[in-house]
Write a protein that holds these residues in place. Sequence first.
Motif, PDB file in Angstrom:
ATOM      1  N   ALA A  22      30.306  63.056  12.740  1.00 34.52           N
ATOM      2  CA  ALA A  22      30.086  62.788  14.161  1.00 34.52           C
ATOM      3  C   ALA A  22      30.814  61.510  14.586  1.00 34.52           C
ATOM      4  O   ALA A  22      31.337  61.420  15.696  1.00 34.52           O
ATOM      5  CB  ALA A  22      28.588  62.658  14.434  1.00 34.52           C
ATOM      6  N   VAL A  23      30.856  60.519  13.691  1.00 36.78           N
ATOM      7  CA  VAL A  23      31.572  59.274  13.982  1.00 36.78           C
ATOM      8  C   VAL A  23      33.072  59.558  14.012  1.00 36.78           C
ATOM      9  O   VAL A  23      33.795  59.089  14.883  1.00 36.78           O
ATOM     10  CB  VAL A  23      31.221  58.204  12.929  1.00 36.78           C
ATOM     11  N   ALA A  30      26.953  57.393  15.947  1.00 32.84           N
ATOM     12  CA  ALA A  30      27.953  58.078  16.757  1.00 32.84           C
ATOM     13  C   ALA A  30      27.660  57.955  18.254  1.00 32.84           C
ATOM     14  O   ALA A  30      28.573  57.727  19.048  1.00 32.84           O
ATOM     15  CB  ALA A  30      28.046  59.544  16.339  1.00 32.84           C
ATOM     16  N   GLY A  31      26.379  58.072  18.620  1.00 31.76           N
ATOM     17  CA  GLY A  31      26.019  58.012  20.036  1.00 31.76           C
ATOM     18  C   GLY A  31      26.414  56.688  20.664  1.00 31.76           C
ATOM     19  O   GLY A  31      27.087  56.634  21.693  1.00 31.76           O
ATOM     20  N   TYR A  64      27.637  64.678  19.353  1.00 31.29           N
ATOM     21  CA  TYR A  64      26.733  65.457  18.504  1.00 31.29           C
ATOM     22  C   TYR A  64      26.948  66.961  18.598  1.00 31.29           C
ATOM     23  O   TYR A  64      26.134  67.735  18.116  1.00 31.29           O
ATOM     24  CB  TYR A  64      25.277  65.074  18.800  1.00 31.29           C
ATOM     25  N   VAL A  65      28.018  67.347  19.286  1.00 34.01           N
ATOM     26  CA  VAL A  65      28.409  68.757  19.219  1.00 34.01           C
ATOM     27  C   VAL A  65      29.614  68.815  18.289  1.00 34.01           C
ATOM     28  O   VAL A  65      30.658  68.230  18.579  1.00 34.01           O
ATOM     29  CB  VAL A  65      28.785  69.289  20.616  1.00 34.01           C
ATOM     30  N   CYS A  66      29.441  69.479  17.194  1.00 34.95           N
ATOM     31  CA  CYS A  66      30.506  69.455  16.194  1.00 34.95           C
ATOM     32  C   CYS A  66      31.675  70.317  16.667  1.00 34.95           C
ATOM     33  O   CYS A  66      31.513  71.493  16.962  1.00 34.95           O
ATOM     34  CB  CYS A  66      29.988  69.935  14.843  1.00 34.95           C
ATOM     35  N   ALA A 102      29.432  55.894  23.398  1.00 38.25           N
ATOM     36  CA  ALA A 102      29.116  55.268  24.686  1.00 38.25           C
ATOM     37  C   ALA A 102      29.923  53.985  24.872  1.00 38.25           C
ATOM     38  O   ALA A 102      30.470  53.716  25.941  1.00 38.25           O
ATOM     39  CB  ALA A 102      27.621  54.973  24.755  1.00 38.25           C
ATOM     40  N   TRP A 103      29.995  53.223  23.798  1.00 38.11           N
ATOM     41  CA  TRP A 103      30.717  51.936  23.858  1.00 38.11           C
ATOM     42  C   TRP A 103      32.215  52.170  24.113  1.00 38.11           C
ATOM     43  O   TRP A 103      32.844  51.471  24.896  1.00 38.11           O
ATOM     44  CB  TRP A 103      30.481  51.177  22.556  1.00 38.11           C
TER      45      TRP A 103
END
Lengths: 125, 96, 742
Positions: free
Chosen positions: B47-48, B21-22, C226-228, B26-27
């Motif tokens: 999260a994704v 997800a991170g 990452y914060v739901c 960002a992308w």
Amino acid sequence: MSKTILIVDDSPTMIMSLRSTLEMNGFAVESASDGARALAMLEGGLRPHLIITDINMPNMGGLEFIRGARALPSCRFTPILTLTTESDPAKREESRRLGATGWLVKPLSGPDLVGVVRQVLPAAA
Amino acid sequence: MPIRYDKTRAVVEGHAAVEEAGDLAAWLIAGAARKVDLAACTGMHAAVLQCLMALTPHVTAAPQDETLARWLAPVLVLPEDPPPAKPARRRRKVAA
Amino acid sequence: MPLKKPAPHAPPPAEANAEMAQLAASFVEESRKLLEEAGEALLALERDPDDGQAMGALFRAVHSIKGAAGLFDLPALVHLVHAGEDLLGAMREGRLRMDSGAADALFEGLDHVGRWVELFAAQGSLPPELMETARRYAAIYRARLAGLEGAEGAPAPAAAAVRHAWADAAGLPEGAPLVTIEYTPDESCFFSGDDPLRIAQSLPGLVWSELAPREPWAAPEAFDPYVCNLVFRLVSEAPHSEVEAHFRYMPDAVTIGLRESEPAPDPEAPKAPTGPLSPLAVELIEAQRRALAEHPRGGAHVAATLRNVAAALGLPVPPEEPAAAIAALLATAPPASEPEPLAIAEGSATRSDTPAERTLRVEQAKIDTLMNLVGEMVVAKNALPFLARDAEARFGSRELAREIKDKYAVIDRITRQLQSAVMEVRMMPVGDLFKRFPRLVRDIARKQDKLVRLEIEGEATEADKNVIEALAEPLTHILRNSLDHGIESREARLAAGKPETACVRLAAAQEADRVVIDVTDDGRGVDPARVRAKAIERGLIDEARAAQLTDAQAVQLVFLPGFSTAETVSDLSGRGVGMDAVRSVVERLGGTVTLESRCGEGTHVRLELPLSMAVTRVLTIDLGGQAYGIPIDLVIETVKVDPADIRRLKSAEAIVLRDAVIPIARLRSLLGMEPHPAKLESVLILRLGHATIGLVIDDFGTCMDIILKPFAGILAHMSGFSGSAVLGDGRVLLVLNLKEML
């Protein structure tokens, strides 16, 4: 590739039992007899897909271990299940607050274990 | 690698885990025209999903996985007709 | 320890049986250890109820026993331990305090559990009547908790019925009652390993779902994946309890509502459950069925565990094959189009050794085997000097003889290292033995209403396992004697100006190659006059002789066989053994025991034992062509004496060595053999206790290490010998017990 589960428990019997059920269901199992050892294994590069930890252990108990594991970048999202008994709900709350995903209640039945493990294991290998 | 990044397109294959997800966020933030191909995606971590919901990239291909498609349809703008199943699969194998 | 009999369950496959047996053996071993720990912790708590560490250890031990016991059909054991754990839990949280009454009840409970574990080890099961005992103790424990329950308040009132307004607008099917769920995962839930999407997707009985952001999405650059920020609205046709169970790890994140069915559904209309299931439901059911059918062995496992759990909880026993029963139920649902291949590689599971585990548990039998092999190695090695001698004497090759001797030196060194390495493994701290004594002392003291403090020192001192194990009986006896006879009643102590609480000290230390154990008490000591009287009364000594003994000598009379006094027979120490039994055990181990007493001030018993008893170094001697061994530690020196220098004093003989007169004995006459005159007599100068004695033999041999095997069978009581050993050349060496002969 089978998914790896790290079991942290000071009881060899519990480890043996969990290991047998999990391996029978196709999981790879690593084990440690207390939190400190488990943490050392994680720091040493072990990347389990799921961690199952007892709460009451000598050296480093489960709660402290969860706190330590969550501080490791590699374990931020790893599901962690605690092994508890029905008599310590307070510990469950605390463990959840520290970042545990859920708990397993002892004595464990095989289907419960596998069911919960399947529920919390990340889908991706 | 469950998410493959081309110049302007991210191809999600299999299950996209929480760790992805991170990078994905960002992308996607880095370029407004960036697209996502979900054809070979079989599942994703919440999260994704959030990345896709919040950053609303253009989805070029909906998941062939019917269950996932059913969940995504109400919250993402998916292309009307998912590409036919067989050719997509073959394409993936060639790519891999 | 394999079980004699497998648990009497429906016959699972042999493999599963072996696995259960292995698990049971592990459980037994672990429980023994945990019970020991629990006992120690309980003792510590009794002394100091605020000892948090002991409380933690006690709780943990009991908790672990319960956890492991649940794997077996041990309802009584689980029941008792469970009640004990509840009580300890309350104490640990400070809601109850440990007192001696509670400690007594817990000690007794632990004793029962210990017996049951042994019973389980021996028989593989426990008789059902034990449940009575378990209930009795559970009731005792619960009674202590009962006082608290009232104060803890009534259980939280049932949550007010939740009604989700969105459900009305969702266009849900009418007919069956439905459960509505609003699931708002915690913002930080990803860091607890949660995947809310997966949780929502796997909800049992899911028939409708909606997903939305909880708050409007932040601008892209401020977005944190990452914060739901999700909220799920879900509807399930599964029972309320099942839905609740699904969300059991996050009760705060969900509200669960019931959407009642419309009143009186049209009887003409087809009932919802018989109608076609939604594809999602079919998918779920199929997944469940596959999961259950996956592993036939898993089925047996499931069934056994289910039965045990039900039995422990006192519930009716569930059907034999729950997996089959459930599968049969599920079979009514149409199977999904195409079952996916299982993503599980059977047998590919890797069991890698954990790098962090540094200790290895080994059965004692394996170490014993290793020890015996080392012993054989020592013997085999001892053949080389003979070979070297043959090489020189019979084949005339001095060169070869030297080669062999060189090689012998190397093998000898390695063997010694090997031997000491194995010995090292066999060494265990005396602490393992000592830790049983606090409980013993406590129990005896309580029974006799005495106050006794047991001080233990030098627990880390190590000695061979055999030595330690053999010491259990003698030390128990010495301590019992001390508490029974040495320590005075509280009144008597106060009257004598002593502290009310008596002190017994148990201390171990290593001195050279011996372990010394001192048991000291500050009781009344041994009364020499009473010992004299008793010894005379029992005909062990006559009055004249008794009168000649100094007080220090008189107290040693307690070591005489048959001395054990009438008063000794209390219910505690009256087991028909006296200090003579202590002495014989200690001497059999190659040790000594001494007793010192100061009347009115206390008694001091000292045991001195070899650290290990596996290998004995002997000097071989020759007598009439037969080799005998003499423990080397008795030998001071060897001398050759002209027969003319042997002085005869009446019937006794003596030699003068460096101005000391040393009495001599002749081994030939001790063994009833013909005298054998020699030009020079070979004399061994020996130290026996405090005496120095010369022993005339035919010739000296060499020094060697032997594995002394005590005589067994009909030879067991042959006096004059302590055992035998096989030599490198195959001959049997008899080892003399000179203390007995001279």
